[in-house]
Design an enzyme around this catalytic site. Structure first.
Site, mmCIF file in Angstrom:
data_model
loop_
_atom_site.group_PDB
_atom_site.id
_atom_site.type_symbol
_atom_site.label_atom_id
_atom_site.label_comp_id
_atom_site.label_asym_id
_atom_site.label_seq_id
_atom_site.Cartn_x
_atom_site.Cartn_y
_atom_site.Cartn_z
ATOM 1 C CB SER A 1 -0.893 0.009 1.242
ATOM 2 O OG SER A 1 -0.110 0.353 2.375
ATOM 3 C CE LYS A 2 -2.999 6.637 -0.110
ATOM 4 N NZ LYS A 2 -3.725 7.701 -0.802
ATOM 5 N NE ARG A 3 -1.783 6.199 4.711
ATOM 6 C CZ ARG A 3 -1.454 7.369 4.174
ATOM 7 N NH1 ARG A 3 -0.208 7.775 4.151
ATOM 8 N NH2 ARG A 3 -2.373 8.162 3.672
ATOM 9 C CG ASP A 4 3.042 -1.315 2.935
ATOM 10 O OD1 ASP A 4 2.974 -1.398 4.174
ATOM 11 O OD2 ASP A 4 2.327 -1.967 2.160
ATOM 12 N N GLY A 5 5.038 2.573 1.656
ATOM 13 C CA GLY A 5 6.104 3.413 1.121
ATOM 14 C C GLY A 5 6.625 4.344 2.206
#
Ligand code: GLU
Length: 509
Positions: free
Chosen positions: A261-265
């Site tokens: 997910s973008k949060r992982d980035g």
């Protein structure tokens, strides 16, 4: 073959979207087909200004330029769904005329009440379907006259697909094989919303049909929707031109646990977007692969291999090789782990295999960011020296800045270790020899230093680190004599003198 990439402009395009675009692009190229960009912007609530421009810039950066699309021409436009609104209503009405859809007048509150009622009775998955539609307010339960009255009164209504009873929907998926859904599992999806806007399902299928799409290649998350899409093709009587479906597996977190997910980035400090995105808040702003110093060719190669296995050991593929080799039958079903180290490896390989001219073009924007505008020949010479030493293009600014301006940072610990004040007169003598040397080539400079070492009593191994520290400020870097050749005689003399003047002071510079 006509394929489409159909993103919704709801924000930055996740790397999974780029992977989808790559697969579509490669197949189109391989089969001399057409790669289409369609902007699916019918959901006004989720529309984000700037997202379409972002998508197009990302595609261009990756070298995935559409053959047809908004701003790209084509005979099947407009390619922005918001410009096709009249078309969808017509097709929704057509479904009604065919007995495949119906008007539904239930208010959101009434629907919520039904859901609550079902929940109280232990059914948590209430849906508008063949069973519940019998008790709701729609053109199937109302008489024709009553239905007309409701419509004429200006009441809000939606148009729902009348999912047939007792049928098995068969999806032939190029990656997953045969997939079946029972119509009992499916709800009567809304096709046209109360505000007159089509839903994703209607607009997507109508456009795929009108744009003569032959292959729908998209992410796995759309597989459940495909059951409704197949029903729509049947309802319209378009079975003969139904596209081939292929659902690409998910891209997983680096640890393999769940979808990336973008949060992982943000969490892992790795890019998960092709190019940087500046949202309204800091939490909604992300660094892209481009800004992190990736060569787009490396990113495309890396992403193409995320779920596709060419069946050989080959990992590095030129664009032409990818086009020739890529096929859906070698795309696996399993999710692909996103390994940033692997992405960096690809990048390093691409930089290593670039010509000095290619590398110069890639590095230039990163140097400009630091205020450097080097002469082209000079930059290419530096690139020739640095290409074995860089992994990311940002490394140029970080590790080769001394080629473009004064040394900004000196490794004082190493200087303290390597500097011997007693050598200063000898080193000054070496400086004079260098100043008088006219053949400014690495080999020739090396020969001069070697000859000088013989006569001076200073060891070669003592001189080399001092050259490095004087010229670059650090012990790392390309070969000393190559570095000297590129920096040029004047700069070398100047830095050597500076070192002699300053290295024996404490707390150097
Ligand atoms: N608009 C959808 C998306 O955002 C398209 C999915 C599809 O390719 O059908 O991904």
């Amino acid at each position: 073959m006509r394929v489409r990439f159909a993103p919704s402009p709801t924000g930055a395009l996740h790397i999974g979207g780029i992977r989808t675009a790559i697969c579509n692009y490669l197949l189109a190229r391989r089969h001399n087909g057409v790669f289409i960009l369609r902007i699916e912007d019918t959901d006004q609530n989720r529309y984000v200004p700037g997202a379409e421009a972002y998508i197009i810039e990302s595609l261009k950066w990756c070298g995935l330029t559409p053959d047809e699309g908004p701003g790209f021409g084509g005979d099947y436009g407009p390619y922005r769904q918001s410009e096709r609104m009249d078309i969808y209503r017509e097709y929704a009405e057509d479904l009604i005329a065919k007995g495949e859809a119906y008007y539904a007048f239930d208010t959101p509150e009434e629907l919520e009440a039904e859901r609550e009622k079902a929940k109280a009775a232990g059914n948590h998955a209430w849906k508008y379907d063949a069973v519940s539609r019998e008790t709701m307010r729609n053109s199937l339960t109302l008489s024709e006259a009553e239905t007309r009255k409701w419509i004429d009164s200006g009441a809000a209504y939606v148009i729902r697909l009348k999912v047939p009873v007792g049928r098995t929907v068969h999806i032939r998926d190029e990656i997953r094989g045969d997939v079946h859904f029972q119509t009992e599992e499916l709800d009567d999806k809304v096709m046209l919303k109360a505000d007159g806007m089509p839903t994703y399902h209607l607009a997507n299928v109508v456009d795929d049909h009108l744009m003569k799409i032959t292959h729908v290649i998209r992410g796995e998350e759309w597989l459940p929707s495909t059951a409704h899409h197949v029903l729509l093709y049947q309802a319209f009587g378009w079975e003969d031109t139904m596209p081939v479906f292929a659902h690409l597996p998910l891209i997983l977190k680096p640890d393999g646990k769940g979808k990336l997910s973008k949060r992982d980035g943000v969490r892992l400090g790795i890019p998960v977007f092709p190019i940087s995105w500046k949202g309204e808040t800091a939490e909604d702003s992300f660094t892209g692969f481009r800004e992190a110093g990736f060569d787009p060719r490396a990113l495309v190669n890396f992403l193409a291999l995320l779920s596709w296995n060419p069946g050989t050991e080959q990992e590095l593929f030129s664009r032409e090789e990818l086009i020739a080799a890529f096929s859906l039958d070698k795309v696996g079903k399993a999710g692909a782990r996103f390994d940033i180290e692997k992405a960096k490896w690809f990048n390093q390989q691409y930089l290593l295999n670039s010509s000095p001219a290619e590398l110069a073009a890639l590095a230039r924007p990163f140097l400009a960011e630091q205020g450097f505008q080097p002469d082209e020949n000079y930059l290419q010479a530096v690139c020739g020296l640095m290409r074995e030493r860089v992994t990311l293009l940002t490394d140029f600014g970080a590790e080769a800045a001394y080629f473009f301006g004064p040394v900004r940072h000196f490794d004082t610990a190493s200087i303290a270790k390597k500097w011997n004040p007693e050598r200063k007169p000898a080193l000054e003598d070496l400086g004079k020899r260098l100043a008088g040397h006219s053949e400014w080539k690495a080999d020739s400079i090396k020969a001069l230093v070697e000859a000088w070492v013989e006569s001076s009593g200073v060891k070669f191994g003592e001189i080399l680190p001092l050259f490095r520290l004087a010229l670059a400020g650090t012990m790392k870097g390309p070969g000393v004599f190559e570095m000297m050749e590129v920096l040029g005689s004047a700069t070398v003399q100047e830095r050597w003198q500076f070192a002699l003047d300053h290295f024996d002071q404490t707390g150097i510079i």
